[in-house]
Design an enzyme around this catalytic site. Structure first.
Site, mmCIF file in Angstrom:
data_model
loop_
_atom_site.group_PDB
_atom_site.id
_atom_site.type_symbol
_atom_site.label_atom_id
_atom_site.label_comp_id
_atom_site.label_asym_id
_atom_site.label_seq_id
_atom_site.Cartn_x
_atom_site.Cartn_y
_atom_site.Cartn_z
ATOM 1 N N LYS A 248 0.847 -1.206 0.000
ATOM 2 C CA LYS A 248 0.000 0.000 0.000
ATOM 3 C C LYS A 248 0.877 1.248 0.000
ATOM 4 C CE LYS A 248 -1.259 2.224 3.597
ATOM 5 N NZ LYS A 248 -1.736 2.657 4.901
ATOM 6 N N CYS A 334 -26.721 0.390 -2.608
ATOM 7 C CA CYS A 334 -25.614 -0.266 -1.892
ATOM 8 C C CYS A 334 -26.122 -1.553 -1.256
ATOM 9 C CB CYS A 334 -25.050 0.661 -0.820
ATOM 10 S SG CYS A 334 -23.877 -0.172 0.275
HETATM 11 S S1 SF4 Z 1 -22.591 4.488 4.018
HETATM 12 FE FE1 SF4 Z 1 -21.460 2.733 3.172
HETATM 13 S S2 SF4 Z 1 -22.682 0.951 3.745
HETATM 14 FE FE2 SF4 Z 1 -24.009 2.750 3.996
HETATM 15 S S3 SF4 Z 1 -25.108 2.976 2.033
HETATM 16 FE FE3 SF4 Z 1 -23.269 4.249 1.892
HETATM 17 S S4 SF4 Z 1 -21.716 2.935 0.941
HETATM 18 FE FE4 SF4 Z 1 -23.343 1.586 1.701
#
Ligand code: SF4
Length: 349
Positions: A248, A334
């Site tokens: 990294k 998501c």
């Molecule tokens: S905060 Fe993270 S887990 Fe929650 S909807 Fe957004 S991307 Fe997804």
């Protein structure tokens, strides 16, 4: 005379014939007994075999059914309990090695259709939108901001390397404070080589693992002085050979210090968010696995931007324990939205 002899011969033949007949009768009787005994044996044997065959057939059928239904072979099937003959042997192996090899093969196979995650372009656009104010800690105090811009180019590169080394397991604010103290002391290869470990410890405390980092800074600076004329290596292969420098840091050093994209710098934020958004073909366990997985499908011209975008997004919105899903523009697309503990939207960032 002749007649008497013939009569005698006939009598002799007759008695011999009779003896033969008697013998034949005895043999026949014995033979019948043997045959009968063999027949009895065969009957018994065939009965046994028949039962065994029947049991064997039932066993095979049960095993076949167990396989077909993917039930455990110890499950009761009729009157037969199907058990494995011997314990299965657990084979220990590096679970990541196979998948890495496969990914490399897939990557080198032009005919293989490229896998890419669903909705990633929309998700990325949303993250850009959420990051446009550039007010996350990484924007103000990240490794790209911690060097002295007035220093000579090779000193700037060295300072980038040291700030990345200090930033591991450390908040940006703490890294930035330590870098300020080091710069006031004189943050160059020559100066650090001559600085006492105790003094270095006082300068960088309380960064995470500060004792180990004092050791790495000293060893690293001595190598740079002896082998690189006070500069830093310009490739990942040599960078990761330096004490305390992992993939990294090496990729981020290449991007910031040499302005060269060599790979994606994956820290805990990038690793976590890539998995929450299902940007991995399969869930990954380490940042290094995530780096390999991301580099497999993410267009190369986004490799440099993705670290900066996701680190800030992880600091402000998609936080480790309390992701702010209700504030997130990706909440409807998501896969992990609202699956984790979420913070009340009324509380500030
Ligand atoms: S905060 Fe993270 S887990 Fe929650 S909807 Fe957004 S991307 Fe997804």
């Amino acid at each position: 005379m002749l007649t008497r002899n013939m009569t005698k011969a006939v009598r002799t033949n007759t008695s011999a014939s009779s003896a033969k007949q008697q013998t034949a009768a005895v043999l026949k009787q014995k033979g019948q007994q043997i045959v009968k005994a063999e027949c009895d044996h065969d009957v018994i044997r065939s009965e046994i075999l028949g039962k065994q065959h029947h049991r064997s057939t039932k066993l095979k059928t049960a095993v076949s059914q167990a396989h077909q239904t993917q039930t455990r072979p110890t499950e009761e099937t009729g009157n037969i309990q199907v058990k494995p003959r011997r314990k299965s042997i657990k084979v220990e192996y590096d679970s990541t090695a196979g998948s890495r090899d496969k990914e490399l093969q897939d990557r080198n196979n032009p005919k293989k259709s490229r896998w890419e995650p669903q909705d990633w372009i929309k998700q990325l656009d949303n993250i850009r939108e959420m990051r446009k104010s550039k007010d996350a800690p990484v924007d103000q105090m990240g490794a790209g901001k911690c060097f002295d811009p007035r220093a000579a180019p090779q000193v700037i590169r060295y300072q980038v390397l040291i700030s990345l080394m200090l930033s591991s397991q450390t908040k940006d604010e703490v890294t930035a404070a330590a870098m300020k103290k080091l710069q006031a002391h004189g943050l160059s290869v020559e100066n650090i080589v001559q600085t006492e470990d105790k003094t270095l410890g006082e300068l960088i405390y309380p960064v995470g693992f500060w004792k180990s980092k004092v050791k790495y800074m000293k060893q690293c600076s001595e190598i740079l002085q002896q082998q690189y004329n006070g500069d830093i290596p310009d490739n990942v292969t040599d960078l990761v050979k330096l004490p305390g420098i992992g993939p990294k840091m090496a990729h981020l050093t290449m991007a910031i210090a040499w302005n060269t994209v060599s790979g994606i710098g994956v820290d805990t934020h990038v690793h976590r968010i890539a998995n929450r958004l299902r940007w991995m073909k399969r869930e990954t366990k380490t940042p290094e696995e995530t780096r390999v997985g991301l580099e497999d499908w993410l267009p190369r011209d986004l490799w440099s931007e993705i670290n900066w975008l996701l680190v800030g997004f992880g600091q402000q919105v998609c936080q480790p324990v309390y992701p702010r899903c209700s504030d997130c523009l990706n909440r409807d697309i998501c896969p992990s939205a609202n699956l984790q503990k979420t913070k009340s939207p009324s509380k500030g960032r």
